[in-house]
Design a protein around this motif. Sequence first.
Motif, PDB file in Angstrom:
ATOM      1  N   GLU A   4       0.569  -1.292   0.178  1.00 43.55           N
ATOM      2  CA  GLU A   4       0.130   0.090   0.037  1.00 43.55           C
ATOM      3  C   GLU A   4       0.827   1.116   0.024  1.00 43.55           C
ATOM      4  O   GLU A   4       0.720   2.284  -0.645  1.00 43.55           O
ATOM      5  N   ALA A   5       1.874   1.195   0.905  1.00 42.44           N
ATOM      6  CA  ALA A   5       2.812   2.498   0.809  1.00 42.44           C
ATOM      7  C   ALA A   5       3.595   2.732  -0.310  1.00 42.44           C
ATOM      8  O   ALA A   5       3.870   3.602  -0.912  1.00 42.44           O
ATOM      9  N   LEU A   6       3.822   1.638  -1.257  1.00 38.50           N
ATOM     10  CA  LEU A   6       4.467   1.807  -2.495  1.00 38.50           C
ATOM     11  C   LEU A   6       3.629   2.598  -3.519  1.00 38.50           C
ATOM     12  O   LEU A   6       3.974   3.363  -4.237  1.00 38.50           O
ATOM     13  N   GLY A   7       2.216   2.291  -3.401  1.00 38.74           N
ATOM     14  CA  GLY A   7       1.397   2.935  -4.402  1.00 38.74           C
ATOM     15  C   GLY A   7       1.383   4.535  -4.172  1.00 38.74           C
ATOM     16  O   GLY A   7       0.672   5.264  -4.898  1.00 38.74           O
ATOM     17  N   ARG A   8       1.676   4.886  -2.932  1.00 37.25           N
ATOM     18  CA  ARG A   8       1.730   6.391  -2.729  1.00 37.25           C
ATOM     19  C   ARG A   8       2.982   7.007  -2.884  1.00 37.25           C
ATOM     20  O   ARG A   8       3.084   8.192  -2.572  1.00 37.25           O
ATOM     21  N   LEU A   9       4.025   6.395  -3.356  1.00 37.55           N
ATOM     22  CA  LEU A   9       5.094   6.958  -3.682  1.00 37.55           C
ATOM     23  C   LEU A   9       5.100   7.694  -5.138  1.00 37.55           C
ATOM     24  O   LEU A   9       4.313   7.430  -5.976  1.00 37.55           O
ATOM     25  N   ALA A  10       5.692   8.693  -4.996  1.00 38.71           N
ATOM     26  CA  ALA A  10       5.827   9.562  -6.562  1.00 38.71           C
ATOM     27  C   ALA A  10       6.661   8.828  -7.632  1.00 38.71           C
ATOM     28  O   ALA A  10       7.629   9.207  -8.059  1.00 38.71           O
ATOM     29  N   LEU A  11       6.004   7.718  -7.988  1.00 36.86           N
ATOM     30  CA  LEU A  11       6.677   6.836  -8.987  1.00 36.86           C
ATOM     31  C   LEU A  11       5.599   6.354 -10.037  1.00 36.86           C
ATOM     32  O   LEU A  11       4.394   6.387  -9.540  1.00 36.86           O
ATOM     33  N   PRO A  12       6.100   6.145 -11.459  1.00 39.10           N
ATOM     34  CA  PRO A  12       5.114   5.487 -12.278  1.00 39.10           C
ATOM     35  C   PRO A  12       4.581   4.272 -11.756  1.00 39.10           C
ATOM     36  O   PRO A  12       5.043   3.479 -11.277  1.00 39.10           O
ATOM     37  N   ALA A  13       3.266   3.922 -12.505  1.00 39.24           N
ATOM     38  CA  ALA A  13       2.644   2.834 -12.152  1.00 39.24           C
ATOM     39  C   ALA A  13       3.292   1.562 -12.367  1.00 39.24           C
ATOM     40  O   ALA A  13       3.485   0.618 -11.783  1.00 39.24           O
ATOM     41  N   GLU A  14       4.107   1.673 -13.623  1.00 37.80           N
ATOM     42  CA  GLU A  14       5.142   0.357 -13.897  1.00 37.80           C
ATOM     43  C   GLU A  14       6.194   0.081 -12.829  1.00 37.80           C
ATOM     44  O   GLU A  14       6.415  -1.052 -12.855  1.00 37.80           O
ATOM     45  N   ALA A  15       6.703   1.130 -12.351  1.00 38.17           N
ATOM     46  CA  ALA A  15       7.855   1.228 -11.322  1.00 38.17           C
ATOM     47  C   ALA A  15       7.230   0.379 -10.016  1.00 38.17           C
ATOM     48  O   ALA A  15       7.762  -0.185  -9.437  1.00 38.17           O
ATOM     49  N   VAL A  16       5.911   0.913  -9.806  1.00 40.48           N
ATOM     50  CA  VAL A  16       5.404   0.556  -8.572  1.00 40.48           C
ATOM     51  C   VAL A  16       5.025  -1.064  -8.765  1.00 40.48           C
ATOM     52  O   VAL A  16       5.292  -1.619  -7.673  1.00 40.48           O
ATOM     53  N   LEU A  70       6.776  12.927   0.485  1.00 42.78           N
ATOM     54  CA  LEU A  70       6.214  11.575   1.320  1.00 42.78           C
ATOM     55  C   LEU A  70       4.643  11.956   1.616  1.00 42.78           C
ATOM     56  O   LEU A  70       4.267  12.974   2.162  1.00 42.78           O
ATOM     57  N   ASP A  71       3.874  10.783   1.317  1.00 45.45           N
ATOM     58  CA  ASP A  71       2.431  10.924   1.838  1.00 45.45           C
ATOM     59  C   ASP A  71       2.269   9.928   2.878  1.00 45.45           C
ATOM     60  O   ASP A  71       2.073   8.619   2.596  1.00 45.45           O
ATOM     61  N   LEU A  72       2.394  10.491   4.273  1.00 46.00           N
ATOM     62  CA  LEU A  72       2.350   9.469   5.390  1.00 46.00           C
ATOM     63  C   LEU A  72       1.005   9.018   5.833  1.00 46.00           C
ATOM     64  O   LEU A  72       0.096  10.030   6.022  1.00 46.00           O
TER      65      LEU A  72
END
Length: 558
Positions: A134-146, A403-405
């Motif tokens: 779940e935390a990975l999905g809130r990182l500022a990363l493209p969907a493929e990287a997640v 970061l989105d805590l």
Amino acid sequence: MDFISNRPEVALFVAIALGHLIGWLRVGPVQLGGICGTLIVALVLGQSGVVLSPDLRAVAFALFIFALGFTAGPQFFTNLRNGWRYGILSFVEVVTVVTLIAIAVVVLKLDPGTAAGLLAGSATESAVIGTAAEALGRLALPAEAVKALESNIATAYSITYLFGLIAIVVFTSQIAPLLLRINLRKEAAALAHALGAEDGDGDDGGTALPSIVGRAFRAGPVMGQTVDAFEREYKQLLTIQRVRRGGEVLEATPDLVIRDNDILLLFGRRKAVIAAQERLGGEVPVPPEINLPIVSRDVVLDRREAIGQKIGALRQLAGGDIHRGVFIARLRRLQNDVPPLPGTVLQRADVLTLYGTEPAVDRALAELGHPMPATDKTDLVYLGLGVVVGMLIGSLSLKIGTLDLTLGTGGGALVSGLVFGWLRTRHPKLGTLPAPAAEVLKDLGLATFIAAVGLSAGPDAIRLIREYGLVLPVIGVLVSAVPAAVSLLIGHRLLKIEAPILLGAIAGQHCSTPTISALVSIAGNSTPVIGYTVTYAISNVLLPLLGPIVVWMAFALG
């Protein structure tokens, strides 16, 4: 394979069934377990490209994590207040594990997904996979990287889990006793004796002979004594239930004076009854007219004065005639059997099995707490409301830079489960979630979630294995064994915890059921469970919450 790749629902249940079949395999005290087995099968099936809906994965994890919090809630809050002597080891686990993961991230340049998988596998805490994903999905990363990072979580977990499990089992059951220079079986027997067990006693259920018996004797030499005086000689570990005097049947009140030809029906602990027969006139078959039906009832301990008391002190705590004719036959804490010895300390939400005559059991039950619900039905209103509240809590967030805590659905459902489980013990009419139903939610929910993760991670698994090779298993062993070694040092040198309880607490801080099973087998009794239940309740909450922390830490360091 085409049939499975085109039918995700078939792939799900194939992964669960075959995974749990593999999980039954055992080498000595080490068993792979159904969850790790499910992930391995899912990773293999995932090579075909079959995937499950993300919505199914989210629902399954929410149900699992809520049920986990619900079952742990009462003991978690109790142990935070009163179990600090053992519970501090859970915080030792958290600090040490995070430190080791941070070192591994810097030295090996681990990505957030691999770091979280390393945590989940080496600490054998499968719930971390969900909170970290779940935390990975809130990182500022493209969907493929997640998606690639989520695959790394599953693969790193599957690689390190078995090595982490072997490390903690071997350390606690073999290496730690050598470091302490003790014989664990002898230490456990001595501890049980100190808690009030008599020579030859097991854990009230581990022998062929019943621990609580009823037998009839002629009064003989004890004539002239009152019933109360006779029972006090044996520390009230037995009672005279009825007396046959000639053709008359008398209820054995405390002030009744025993006569020479009376036939006494004794009921109590086997050891006490055997000791008493030496002073009586001789054993006789139990006359039908004085025989009594015996019942057992489960009660959830909730009386404030009894919490924190030793079992042996309950009879002094109970006033009047409440304690006569009733015995504690079993004590369960977090679904684990704890030895019901006189020196065992009681905690809120302990489940006590009371054994004795129906009137005596009913009197004691009303004094100790509330009966276990007779229903086996789940209150879906209570369950649904709890999950919704958890999702609302998980939707709250705090932004710090990029970061989105937030706790996310997993963390929110865990907190909600803790609170709803605690409320259930204080107000038993609020709603029901029977223990077997909660176990099904946990087992099936986690298995479904893990299968979904494994299926989606399958195509990327080989890449991570090639990249790190044997490094991850070695780090997994260290992350598993080092916190245990630190806790052993602190628990033995500073906290002065008895060795069997200390080793059980180390197993609990690791949330490792195979480890406590191995310890109980070697110890010969269940005294290690006393420490296990405290740290297990706390670590089952703290370790899943580490998932987002490790993800954010690895992302920041990277």
